[in-house]
Design a protein around this motif. Structure first.
Motif, PDB file in Angstrom:
ATOM      1  N   VAL A 251      38.258  51.168  43.594  1.00  0.00           N
ATOM      2  CA  VAL A 251      39.045  49.962  43.889  1.00  0.00           C
ATOM      3  C   VAL A 251      40.438  50.398  44.326  1.00  0.00           C
ATOM      4  N   PRO A 252      40.579  50.712  45.622  1.00  0.00           N
ATOM      5  CA  PRO A 252      41.894  51.115  46.111  1.00  0.00           C
ATOM      6  C   PRO A 252      42.770  49.905  46.408  1.00  0.00           C
ATOM      7  N   ALA A 255      45.286  47.277  51.571  1.00  0.00           N
ATOM      8  CA  ALA A 255      46.314  47.091  52.599  1.00  0.00           C
ATOM      9  C   ALA A 255      45.692  47.053  53.983  1.00  0.00           C
ATOM     10  N   ASN A 256      44.680  47.894  54.182  1.00  0.00           N
ATOM     11  CA  ASN A 256      44.120  48.051  55.520  1.00  0.00           C
ATOM     12  C   ASN A 256      42.718  48.642  55.388  1.00  0.00           C
ATOM     13  N   LEU A 257      41.758  48.000  56.000  1.00  0.00           N
ATOM     14  CA  LEU A 257      40.366  48.445  55.904  1.00  0.00           C
ATOM     15  C   LEU A 257      40.180  49.868  56.422  1.00  0.00           C
ATOM     16  N   ALA A 275      35.440  48.680  46.757  1.00  0.00           N
ATOM     17  CA  ALA A 275      35.888  47.276  46.788  1.00  0.00           C
ATOM     18  C   ALA A 275      36.625  47.006  48.094  1.00  0.00           C
ATOM     19  N   ARG A 276      36.275  45.902  48.719  1.00  0.00           N
ATOM     20  CA  ARG A 276      36.947  45.503  49.966  1.00  0.00           C
ATOM     21  C   ARG A 276      37.238  44.004  49.899  1.00  0.00           C
ATOM     22  N   THR A 277      38.491  43.671  49.641  1.00  0.00           N
ATOM     23  CA  THR A 277      38.880  42.251  49.588  1.00  0.00           C
ATOM     24  C   THR A 277      40.026  41.959  50.554  1.00  0.00           C
ATOM     25  N   VAL A 278      40.454  43.001  51.273  1.00  0.00           N
ATOM     26  CA  VAL A 278      41.612  42.838  52.159  1.00  0.00           C
ATOM     27  C   VAL A 278      41.320  41.803  53.259  1.00  0.00           C
ATOM     28  N   ASP A 279      40.037  41.629  53.617  1.00  0.00           N
ATOM     29  CA  ASP A 279      39.699  40.648  54.658  1.00  0.00           C
ATOM     30  C   ASP A 279      40.112  39.240  54.251  1.00  0.00           C
ATOM     31  N   ARG A 280      39.932  38.884  52.972  1.00  0.00           N
ATOM     32  CA  ARG A 280      40.255  37.505  52.547  1.00  0.00           C
ATOM     33  C   ARG A 280      41.611  37.356  51.870  1.00  0.00           C
ATOM     34  N   HIS A 281      42.148  38.466  51.266  1.00  0.00           N
ATOM     35  CA  HIS A 281      43.420  38.342  50.539  1.00  0.00           C
ATOM     36  C   HIS A 281      44.600  38.905  51.324  1.00  0.00           C
ATOM     37  N   ALA A 282      44.349  39.745  52.350  1.00  0.00           N
ATOM     38  CA  ALA A 282      45.387  40.570  52.994  1.00  0.00           C
ATOM     39  C   ALA A 282      46.024  41.481  51.942  1.00  0.00           C
ATOM     40  N   ASN A 283      47.215  41.991  52.233  1.00  0.00           N
ATOM     41  CA  ASN A 283      47.867  42.913  51.291  1.00  0.00           C
ATOM     42  C   ASN A 283      48.722  42.095  50.319  1.00  0.00           C
ATOM     43  N   THR A 284      48.288  42.030  49.074  1.00  0.00           N
ATOM     44  CA  THR A 284      49.047  41.267  48.070  1.00  0.00           C
ATOM     45  C   THR A 284      49.837  42.206  47.154  1.00  0.00           C
ATOM     46  N   SER A 285      50.131  43.408  47.654  1.00  0.00           N
ATOM     47  CA  SER A 285      50.973  44.373  46.933  1.00  0.00           C
ATOM     48  C   SER A 285      50.443  44.621  45.516  1.00  0.00           C
ATOM     49  N   ALA A 286      51.265  44.431  44.493  1.00  0.00           N
ATOM     50  CA  ALA A 286      50.851  44.779  43.119  1.00  0.00           C
ATOM     51  C   ALA A 286      49.668  43.951  42.623  1.00  0.00           C
ATOM     52  N   ALA A 287      49.354  42.859  43.316  1.00  0.00           N
ATOM     53  CA  ALA A 287      48.250  42.007  42.855  1.00  0.00           C
ATOM     54  C   ALA A 287      46.907  42.439  43.424  1.00  0.00           C
ATOM     55  N   ILE A 289      44.885  45.126  43.475  1.00  0.00           N
ATOM     56  CA  ILE A 289      43.844  45.800  42.676  1.00  0.00           C
ATOM     57  C   ILE A 289      43.263  44.859  41.608  1.00  0.00           C
ATOM     58  N   PRO A 290      44.086  44.182  40.787  1.00  0.00           N
ATOM     59  CA  PRO A 290      43.472  43.284  39.800  1.00  0.00           C
ATOM     60  C   PRO A 290      42.747  42.109  40.443  1.00  0.00           C
ATOM     61  N   LEU A 291      43.212  41.660  41.612  1.00  0.00           N
ATOM     62  CA  LEU A 291      42.475  40.595  42.314  1.00  0.00           C
ATOM     63  C   LEU A 291      41.102  41.096  42.757  1.00  0.00           C
ATOM     64  N   ALA A 292      41.037  42.336  43.231  1.00  0.00           N
ATOM     65  CA  ALA A 292      39.747  42.898  43.655  1.00  0.00           C
ATOM     66  C   ALA A 292      38.830  43.076  42.444  1.00  0.00           C
ATOM     67  N   LEU A 293      39.387  43.502  41.314  1.00  0.00           N
ATOM     68  CA  LEU A 293      38.578  43.650  40.094  1.00  0.00           C
ATOM     69  C   LEU A 293      38.008  42.296  39.680  1.00  0.00           C
ATOM     70  N   ASP A 294      38.842  41.267  39.778  1.00  0.00           N
ATOM     71  CA  ASP A 294      38.404  39.919  39.405  1.00  0.00           C
ATOM     72  C   ASP A 294      37.235  39.471  40.296  1.00  0.00           C
TER      73      ASP A 294
END
Ligand code: UT7
Length: 326
Positions: A251-252, A255-257, A275-287, A289-294
């Motif tokens: 889970v990196p 920021a960028n695929l 984990a790849r969530t950047v497509d829907r969240h974009a770069n949310t900085s400190a958030a 990694i925990p958003l991807a875990l969720d």
């Protein structure tokens, strides 16, 4: 092996503001295109905080979900640690407001600022405080409203970021002291201030007295991101004696695929465990990694016992990794 205290994850939660800004909406105000953004970054949309919706609001919502999942009450929480570069106010720490709004009785609360590496830094600090007995449990939150520090006329940065929050609730537990333990197994942190001006905000209380806007030399950040995060990820794995290719989830920072794919290739981690969530969240900085875990937990893909490798990098540059068993 001697028994030892571990910081075990008992709950995870995420929260995204309701407003979704798709790539398709951007060209109306900016010389850009959905095709460019998707090809260069993998980003398709981002969430934006509403007027008056603050970092603390996002943090409270995410933390509440993490506590619910853990079946924990406010009075169970020891430490509140909030990773953010977009606090509600310059001071006090936004963590104090989050603590109060969650109804958690007085106890330690502070913000930690390591930009996009903020969550791995915060998790590492919380792990130390839990393992030394300073606290028995910790809410570790990453929450950001980067939309407030973007220059919406700068196409090279404003299309990349979004708002959101994610949180973990961790408890200190005595376990066997082996790599089969659940909880944080190893951490690695680093920073190199020679790159201060590659990714920074051109304002601040001590320099300009203004909040400022995010500025970035994207190519330089890209180059360092892959090298620094892969070395750091390898280091935490080496400490535990498990090769990166054997983790259940990587889970990196999101920021960028292209960065995520290059990292996974270099570490030998198959696509289906990244984990790849950047497509829907974009770069949310400190958030991010925990958003991807969720997301992984709620899609029932990340399960108890899985070995999880987290890695992040941000302004400073600051970077780091955490290896944990869920
Ligand atoms: O969270 C902290 C970590 N941050 C990061 O990891 C960001 C790392 N960097 C990156 O993700 C990439 O460097 C970017 C996505 C920021 C940029 O991608 P790139 O492939 O490095 O593009 P570039 O900066 O080399 O720009 C290529 C072209 C330029 O035009 P010219 O000079 O070739 O004519 C830019 O002006 O793309 C242009 N460009 C855009 N075009 C359309 C830059 N931004 C945009 C845009 N829409 N939004």
């Amino acid at each position: 092996m001697r028994p030892r205290l571990r910081a075990r994850v008992a709950g995870v939660g995420g929260h995204l503001p309701a407003r979704v800004l798709t790539n398709a909406e951007l060209p109306a105000h900016l010389d850009t295109s959905d095709a460019w953004i998707v090809e260069r970054t993998g980003i398709r949309q981002r969430h934006l905080a509403a007027e008056g919706e603050l970092t603390s609001d996002l943090a409270v919502a995410a933390a509440r979900r993490a506590l619910e999942m853990a079946d924990a009450r406010p009075e169970d929480v020891g430490l509140v640690l909030l990773a953010t570069s977009t606090p509600d106010n310059t001071f006090p720490a936004t963590a104090t407001r989050v603590r109060e709004r969650l109804g958690i009785p007085p106890g330690p609360a502070f913000d930690l600022q390591a930009v996009c590496a903020g969550f791995v830094y915060a998790l590492s600090v919380a792990d130390s405080l839990l393992r030394t007995g300073t606290a028995k449990s910790a809410l570790v939150i990453g929450a950001e409203t980067f939309s407030r520090i973007l220059d919406w006329n700068d196409r090279s940065t404003c299309v990349l970021f979004g708002d959101g929050a994610g949180a973990l609730y961790l408890v200190a537990e005595e376990q066997t002291g082996t790599v089969l333990d659940r909880g944080v197994l190893a951490t690695h942190l680093s920073a190199d201030g020679r790159h201060y001006h590659q990714l920074y905000v051109d304002g601040g209380p001590s320099s300009t007295g203004t909040v400022g806007h995010l500025r970035m030399n994207g190519r330089e950040v890209f180059r360092h991101a892959v090298a620094a995060m892969s070395a750091s990820a390898e280091e935490v794995c080496r400490r535990v004696g498990i090769p990166p290719s054997e983790v259940d989830w990587f889970v990196p920072h999101q920021a960028n695929l292209r960065i995520i794919d290059a990292l996974a290739r270099r570490l030998g981690i198959p696509d289906e465990r990244v984990a790849r969530t950047v497509d829907r969240h974009a770069n949310t900085s400190a958030a991010s990694i925990p958003l991807a875990l969720d997301v992984l937990v709620h899609e029932d893909r990340l399960r108890p016992g899985h070995l999880v490798l987290l890695s992040g990098i941000g302004g400073g540059f600051a970077w780091g990794s955490v290896l944990l068993r869920w």
